[in-house]
Design a protein around this motif. Structure first.
Motif, PDB file in Angstrom:
ATOM      1  N   UNK A 136     126.562 104.070  25.644  1.00  0.00           N
ATOM      2  CA  UNK A 136     128.021 103.577  26.269  1.00  0.00           C
ATOM      3  C   UNK A 136     128.116 102.385  27.005  1.00  0.00           C
ATOM      4  N   UNK A 137     127.075 101.564  26.960  1.00  0.00           N
ATOM      5  CA  UNK A 137     127.087 100.397  27.771  1.00  0.00           C
ATOM      6  C   UNK A 137     126.435  99.218  26.843  1.00  0.00           C
ATOM      7  N   UNK A 138     125.936  99.327  25.825  1.00  0.00           N
ATOM      8  CA  UNK A 138     125.308  98.245  25.102  1.00  0.00           C
ATOM      9  C   UNK A 138     126.141  97.302  24.673  1.00  0.00           C
ATOM     10  N   UNK A 139     127.314  97.852  24.319  1.00  0.00           N
ATOM     11  CA  UNK A 139     128.325  96.973  23.431  1.00  0.00           C
ATOM     12  C   UNK A 139     128.561  95.582  24.379  1.00  0.00           C
ATOM     13  N   UNK A 146     126.914  91.131  16.743  1.00  0.00           N
ATOM     14  CA  UNK A 146     125.654  91.641  17.234  1.00  0.00           C
ATOM     15  C   UNK A 146     125.309  92.876  16.684  1.00  0.00           C
ATOM     16  N   UNK A 147     123.927  93.226  16.536  1.00  0.00           N
ATOM     17  CA  UNK A 147     123.730  94.774  16.267  1.00  0.00           C
ATOM     18  C   UNK A 147     122.671  95.428  17.045  1.00  0.00           C
ATOM     19  N   UNK A 148     122.552  96.694  16.956  1.00  0.00           N
ATOM     20  CA  UNK A 148     121.457  97.452  17.858  1.00  0.00           C
ATOM     21  C   UNK A 148     120.612  98.175  16.770  1.00  0.00           C
ATOM     22  N   UNK A 149     119.298  98.214  17.173  1.00  0.00           N
ATOM     23  CA  UNK A 149     118.343  98.734  16.443  1.00  0.00           C
ATOM     24  C   UNK A 149     117.615 100.000  17.273  1.00  0.00           C
ATOM     25  N   UNK A 168     131.241 105.142  20.856  1.00  0.00           N
ATOM     26  CA  UNK A 168     131.220 103.914  21.472  1.00  0.00           C
ATOM     27  C   UNK A 168     131.514 102.489  20.533  1.00  0.00           C
ATOM     28  N   UNK A 169     132.038 102.894  19.212  1.00  0.00           N
ATOM     29  CA  UNK A 169     132.505 101.949  18.245  1.00  0.00           C
ATOM     30  C   UNK A 169     131.536 101.202  17.316  1.00  0.00           C
ATOM     31  N   UNK A 170     130.574 101.947  17.195  1.00  0.00           N
ATOM     32  CA  UNK A 170     129.398 101.383  16.109  1.00  0.00           C
ATOM     33  C   UNK A 170     129.661 102.305  15.244  1.00  0.00           C
ATOM     34  N   UNK A 187     115.006 104.723  12.190  1.00  0.00           N
ATOM     35  CA  UNK A 187     115.657 103.651  12.797  1.00  0.00           C
ATOM     36  C   UNK A 187     117.007 103.409  12.471  1.00  0.00           C
ATOM     37  N   UNK A 188     117.905 103.596  13.196  1.00  0.00           N
ATOM     38  CA  UNK A 188     119.233 103.425  13.200  1.00  0.00           C
ATOM     39  C   UNK A 188     119.542 101.898  13.335  1.00  0.00           C
ATOM     40  N   UNK A 189     120.601 101.217  12.420  1.00  0.00           N
ATOM     41  CA  UNK A 189     121.213 100.029  12.840  1.00  0.00           C
ATOM     42  C   UNK A 189     122.489 100.481  13.123  1.00  0.00           C
ATOM     43  N   UNK A 190     122.853  99.866  14.286  1.00  0.00           N
ATOM     44  CA  UNK A 190     124.340 100.077  14.630  1.00  0.00           C
ATOM     45  C   UNK A 190     125.213  98.813  14.548  1.00  0.00           C
ATOM     46  N   UNK A 191     126.309  98.956  13.898  1.00  0.00           N
ATOM     47  CA  UNK A 191     127.002  97.738  13.564  1.00  0.00           C
ATOM     48  C   UNK A 191     128.474  97.966  14.178  1.00  0.00           C
TER      49      UNK A 191
END
Lengths: 192, 63
Positions: A136-139, A146-149, A168-170, A187-191
């Protein structure tokens, strides 16, 4: 610090395990395709994943943890360390990537112990008690591209996690998966 | 902490910028205080590590 104190510390800081190695390898592989930037590891624990990324890539690496003993261990690896709660102490659009191996084991609140190792492992009854506020907060702290792993266990409910990421928009892509008798780790890559 | 780390940090409560006060150490700050430019909340730097937990979480430590 003497050896006894050092041993005592090791028992309350999560030490690198299969999930840490899987996340470090995936992060290095995925980030090496991108222009050099700045990466944050949340919940760094011993600092292993952040340290591996820093050794392999030219990226600026920042590590954070809630646990003061983890912060000290990560600092002793020479990392830039911040004690904080998830991404709360970081400014908007500061990072090109955020990496997280969250506490994810579903746990019965009645048998939870009250120590740092529990904090490192327990994801509450659903396994998603920490993943949820993180998504909910990382974006906010990510740059537009930017990406999240994120490491996710099958015990945490993969479809629930990808749904939370979607909210959350990914969009989520599984970049690597390893199966074990009791769980599989992805491992998920969130774009964005 | 490296003083340049300040560029990525903010007050965990209201997300405003922080200012470094009473810094000991040059580029590598060993101790000092980070102060929110908006709400004035103060966050200690100890052993080179800024503690940016909100005040109500700072003392919460499991056994």
């Amino acid at each position: 610090m003497d050896l006894a104190e050092r041993r005592g510390m090791e028992t309350d800081v999560y030490q690198p395990a299969t999930d840490s190695r899987l996340l470090a390898e995936a992060a290095i592989d995925r980030l090496s395709d991108r222009p050099t930037g700045r990466v944050l590891e949340v919940g760094t624990g011993s600092g292993y994943v952040a340290g591996q990324v820093r050794s392999a890539l030219e990226w600026d690496v920042v590590a954070s943890d809630l646990n003061p003993n983890a912060c000290l261990e990560a600092r002793d690896r020479g990392l830039d360390v911040v004690r904080g709660d998830l991404v709360e102490p970081f400014g908007a659009e500061r990072f090109d990537a955020v990496v997280f191996n969250p506490p994810y084991l579903p746990t019965d609140p009645s048998v939870e112990r009250d120590d740092w190792m529990e904090v490192a492992l327990s994801g509450g009854p659903s396994g998603r008690a920490v993943v949820e506020p993180f998504l909910e907060t990382v974006r906010r702290v990510l740059r537009p591209d930017g990406v999240v792993l994120l490491l996710v266990s099958s015990l945490t409910g993969m479809s629930d996690v990808t749904e939370l990421a979607g909210d959350a928009g990914f969009s989520a892509i599984a970049v690597t998966t390893e199966s074990f008798p009791y769980e599989s780790l992805t491992v998920l890559e969130l774009i964005q | 902490m490296k003083e340049s780390l300040l560029d990525v940090l903010c007050c965990p409560l209201d997300k405003h910028d922080l200012e470094l006060e009473d810094a000991v150490g040059d580029d590598d700050v060993e101790s000092g205080t980070l102060v929110c430019t908006e709400c004035g909340e103060r966050y200690p730097i100890e052993d080179g590590i800024p503690n940016l937990l909100p005040p109500d979480m700072r003392e919460e430590t499991p056994a």
